[in-house]
Structures are given as C-alpha cells and as structure tokens.
Write an enzyme that holds these catalytic residues in place. Sequence first.
Site, PDB file in Angstrom:
ATOM      1  N   GLU A  32      16.352 -29.694 -96.071  1.00  0.00           N
ATOM      2  CA  GLU A  32      15.172 -28.899 -96.443  1.00  0.00           C
ATOM      3  C   GLU A  32      14.177 -28.685 -95.300  1.00  0.00           C
ATOM      4  O   GLU A  32      13.162 -29.369 -95.202  1.00  0.00           O
ATOM      5  CB  GLU A  32      14.460 -29.538 -97.633  1.00  0.00           C
ATOM      6  CG  GLU A  32      15.354 -29.653 -98.854  1.00  0.00           C
ATOM      7  CD  GLU A  32      14.588 -30.031-100.113  1.00  0.00           C
ATOM      8  OE1 GLU A  32      13.400 -30.375-100.026  1.00  0.00           O
ATOM      9  OE2 GLU A  32      15.202 -29.966-101.188  1.00  0.00           O
TER      10      GLU A  32
ATOM     11  N   GLU B  15      21.603 -30.854-104.255  1.00  0.00           N
ATOM     12  CA  GLU B  15      20.626 -31.517-105.133  1.00  0.00           C
ATOM     13  C   GLU B  15      20.321 -30.614-106.310  1.00  0.00           C
ATOM     14  O   GLU B  15      20.211 -29.402-106.161  1.00  0.00           O
ATOM     15  CB  GLU B  15      19.277 -31.791-104.431  1.00  0.00           C
ATOM     16  CG  GLU B  15      19.310 -32.879-103.408  1.00  0.00           C
ATOM     17  CD  GLU B  15      17.942 -33.121-102.766  1.00  0.00           C
ATOM     18  OE1 GLU B  15      16.891 -32.808-103.381  1.00  0.00           O
ATOM     19  OE2 GLU B  15      17.927 -33.623-101.626  1.00  0.00           O
TER      20      GLU B  15
HETATM   21  C1  PNW Z   1      13.693 -32.498-102.643  1.00  0.00           C
HETATM   22  N1  PNW Z   1       9.334 -27.972-104.094  1.00  0.00           N
HETATM   23  O1  PNW Z   1      12.371 -32.210-102.314  1.00  0.00           O
HETATM   24  C2  PNW Z   1      14.096 -33.589-101.677  1.00  0.00           C
HETATM   25  O2  PNW Z   1      15.236 -33.298-100.922  1.00  0.00           O
HETATM   26  C3  PNW Z   1      14.172 -34.943-102.289  1.00  0.00           C
HETATM   27  O3  PNW Z   1      14.019 -35.903-101.295  1.00  0.00           O
HETATM   28  C4  PNW Z   1      13.150 -35.051-103.394  1.00  0.00           C
HETATM   29  O4  PNW Z   1      13.007 -36.340-103.893  1.00  0.00           O
HETATM   30  C5  PNW Z   1      13.575 -34.092-104.499  1.00  0.00           C
HETATM   31  O5  PNW Z   1      13.750 -32.778-103.994  1.00  0.00           O
HETATM   32  C6  PNW Z   1      12.596 -34.026-105.658  1.00  0.00           C
HETATM   33  O6  PNW Z   1      11.341 -33.582-105.233  1.00  0.00           O
HETATM   34  C7  PNW Z   1      11.668 -31.154-102.806  1.00  0.00           C
HETATM   35  O7  PNW Z   1       8.105 -28.068-104.057  1.00  0.00           O
HETATM   36  C8  PNW Z   1      10.284 -31.210-102.690  1.00  0.00           C
HETATM   37  O8  PNW Z   1       9.905 -26.908-104.527  1.00  0.00           O
HETATM   38  C9  PNW Z   1       9.516 -30.161-103.105  1.00  0.00           C
HETATM   39  C10 PNW Z   1      10.132 -29.039-103.654  1.00  0.00           C
HETATM   40  C11 PNW Z   1      11.504 -28.986-103.793  1.00  0.00           C
HETATM   41  C12 PNW Z   1      12.258 -30.051-103.362  1.00  0.00           C
END
Ligand code: PNW
Length: 478
Positions: free
Chosen positions: A197, A384
């Site tokens: 990401e 994920e």
């Molecule tokens: C992902 N958003 O993060 C990460 O890869 C993980 O480490 C995390 O724990 C998981 O998703 C859940 O949050 C994100 O704001 C953080 O769209 C923010 C976003 C999406 C994914």
Amino acid sequence: MKDMTRRQFGKTVAATAALAGVGLPEFSFSQASAIDRRFPKGFVWGCATAAYQIEGAVNEGGRGKTNWDVFAHTPGKTFNGDTGDVADDSYHLYKEDVRLLRNLGVSAYRMSIAWSRIFPQGSGQPNQAGLDYYQRVLDELLANSITPYVTLFHWDLPQALPGGWQSRDTAKAFADYAGYVARQLSDRVSHFMTTNEFACFTDLGYRVGQFAPGLRLGPAEVNQVRHHGILAHGLGVQAMRANAPSAQVGLAENAIVYVPVIEDRANIEAAQRATRDGNAPFLTTVLEGQYPASYLKREGGNAPRIEPGDMKAIGSALDFVGLNVYTPTYVRADESPQGYVIERPQASYPHMASPWLSIGPECIYWGVRNVSEVWHPRAIYITENGCSADDVVTPAGRIEDTDRVMYLRNHLTHLQRATAEGYPVKGYFLWSLLDNFEWADGYSKRFGIHYVDFKTEKRMPKLSAEWYRAVIAGNAVM
Ligand code: PNW
C-alpha cells in the site's frame, strides 16, 4: 401454479431434473440453485498479517528500531498511546498462530518480514538472528503444508535510514534488503511481495501525518516521497529477480476501486478511466512504466524528479498484482473533459466499525475487473480483504461476529463472480488471521477472525473463523 402446494412443486422440479439426468442436492440441506457458488479448483485460500501488527518483541533478536516504534511512542499519535511493543506476541507464539491457520484449512499465509530484524540499521550488516527467526516461522508453515506469501515492507521502516522515504537512498537500501532476503529465503518462499500500500506509507505518513513518521509536507516533497516508494518497489523487483530467478514477484496495493453506479457500458468505461487517473502515482505508473501525462501535467512544477533508469525499474514486469480491497468509490460517466465524476459518499452510507470502512461488496469484483481490463496482469490475488467489528465475548465465551460474516460473505459472493467470468484471480487472503495493532487506531479496532485478549494473548476463534473454515472446505461461498 395456483393449485399446487409448495411441496408438490418441489417434487415436480426434482422429478423433472431426475428425468433430465441432473443431480440435485438434498432439499432438506440446500436449495437447488441455478447459481454455482464454487471457486475454481486450486483457488488459494489464506489469511494475512503484518510484522509490526502482530510480532511484538521489539527489542529481541537484535531488531533495530523502526519509524513505527518512534511514532507509536510519541504522545497523541495512536489511540490510547497504544504501541506494537507486545502486539500479539507472535514473535514467541508463532507456532500457535500456525495451528490456527491449520485449523482453518488454509493453503497459504501472507506475512511480512520486519526489515529491521534483518538489517537493524536498514543497510550494512545483516543480523543472523533475524534471519533465523523467519526461517523458523517459514519451516513451521511448510511443515503444516501452508505456502508462505511474504511481503518485504509493510510500513515498519528502519529508523536508522536518514530521511526515511524522503531519501532516494532508502529505495536503494530496500533493494539491497529485498535481494538479500530473496537469496536467503527463496528455498522456502516462492511468492514475494515488495511493498504494501504505497499511499499508506507515503501520503498518510508524509502528507496527512496520520501514520509514521507523521509529517505534513508540501506537494513537491510528497510527490518525491511517492516516487521513492515506487522506485523501491521497482529496484526491489530487479534485485529479487537477480537473486531468486524462479520466485514469483508482485506487490500488494490498495488501488482505489471505482465501482460504476450502473452496470452499463458508459459507466463501466468511466470506472476504467477513473482507475487509471485515480491510481496515477502508484499502480498506474508501476504497471505502465511511466507516469501518465495527465498526472505530470496536473502536478506541473511539483512533479517528481526522475533519474535515468528509474522508470525502467519501476515498470519491471510482475508475476502477479496483489490487491487489498476494503471499500468502494462510486463513479458515474459524465460530459466533463475527464469523462467521469466521483460520487460523494452519503451521510447514511453504511460502514463497519472503522468509519472509513464503507460497505460495498461489489468493490472486490470491480477491483479485479478494472485492473484486468485496464492492464491485463498475468495473475491477481486479493492480498487483503476483511473488516473491523465491535466484537464482544458472550458469557458463554463465544464471539458471534455476524456482521463480519455478513461483510465477508458478500465480498466472496462478488469475488466468485469474478472467477466465474474468467478474470485471472488466483487467491484470497483474509485480513486478518487475528486481532492486532491497527496502526493509529491501536487496539481499538479488531479485524481478526480470531479474538485476542490483549492482556493474556489468548486467541479464540470467532464465528467468522468457523465460517471461513467452511468456505475453504467447500471451496465455495457458504
Ligand atoms: C490495510 N483506508 O490498511 C493494511 O495493509 C493493514 O495493515 C491494515 O491493518 C488493514 O488494511 C486494515 O486497516 C488500510 O483508509 C488502511 O482505505 C487504511 C485504508 C485501507 C487500508
């Protein structure tokens, strides 16, 4: 069928089907359905985690400090001042985690390696104890017939690297680390992801300030940070190819998923245009090997400084594209020069426990379809997908997370559609195996299908774990 009772009708259908030689499942257990909910044979089912979110043991085994250690220990940066110091203590409890995976019946596990366990200073001398640790984890997985999918950078950056992602040297240090790990671990690992990401470790860290290192830089500096992020990926791919020629190499990216408001040609094409534009600095550039002209024009004098060879590295061919898919962005066709408009989220739009996690299960279908139709990658994995829920332990000691099951079942329904239509999606990794350190939200948001009591580190399967086990066993939406 006015005069026919339902029972008679059922009998008639069964009789007709029998005549036609079509086998029907027993009525008492399931309805005959025209819709096949099965996934292709050999579909990869897994769970995902990341090092800083589960390992703890931040001062053990020669691990060097990371940006997230520093950030989480800075007052006011995380919920309740929570840190990853202990997390799920998976550093010590990894065998138990592998048992959980085995009980689910998964064939794969997506985990990340902490760069600072391998190179405590980010570069220079490798740390044998760190490598030994991951060899033990990988051996435990392999002994249980679970295929590891390894991410090399899931946001925990060695603090010792001067300037972090503001420095071009960090991209080079990443390549050295990636090449070293590929050489050392490709006897045990056949699938690697470079970075996780881009937007989260660049924009959220250096523009928004919500993630480590918590900076709020201007547009030119942010674009340079983004460039170093994708450059790290590209140089990393080159280094891994050189050191582990047979490894499958990809990345895990939370590309923005544009969902057409109506499934017709005009709106579908609008979603494809938005997919290229909206992901311009990251996935678009990685898969096209150049920044889109419209991005460079829009950024003007703030566009990144690019050195010879950068774009070739960034555009290195990949064996697969990993998509982290959580939430939709709705788009509709219009007459503007860009040819689409993004819908503003409604105040009443439903979401899961994290306010950002809007529920739009068709996003997983469109994520796969848009990326396939725009860039035609060889293979796609959902690296994920999952959600936070306000889990409670009942007096009977159960966690009945029906809302998480609702979220997951709906997403898998739409993912199954993507497989049925022939898009090259090969596997699915559920985020997450267990509740863990949810970055700035600390331990306040639970994404696991196993509940973790953060006082005792005891793990307990939730209803969603039971459900996922059935999905895997049936290779179908259940
Ligand atoms: C992902 N958003 O993060 C990460 O890869 C993980 O480490 C995390 O724990 C998981 O998703 C859940 O949050 C994100 O704001 C953080 O769209 C923010 C976003 C999406 C994914």
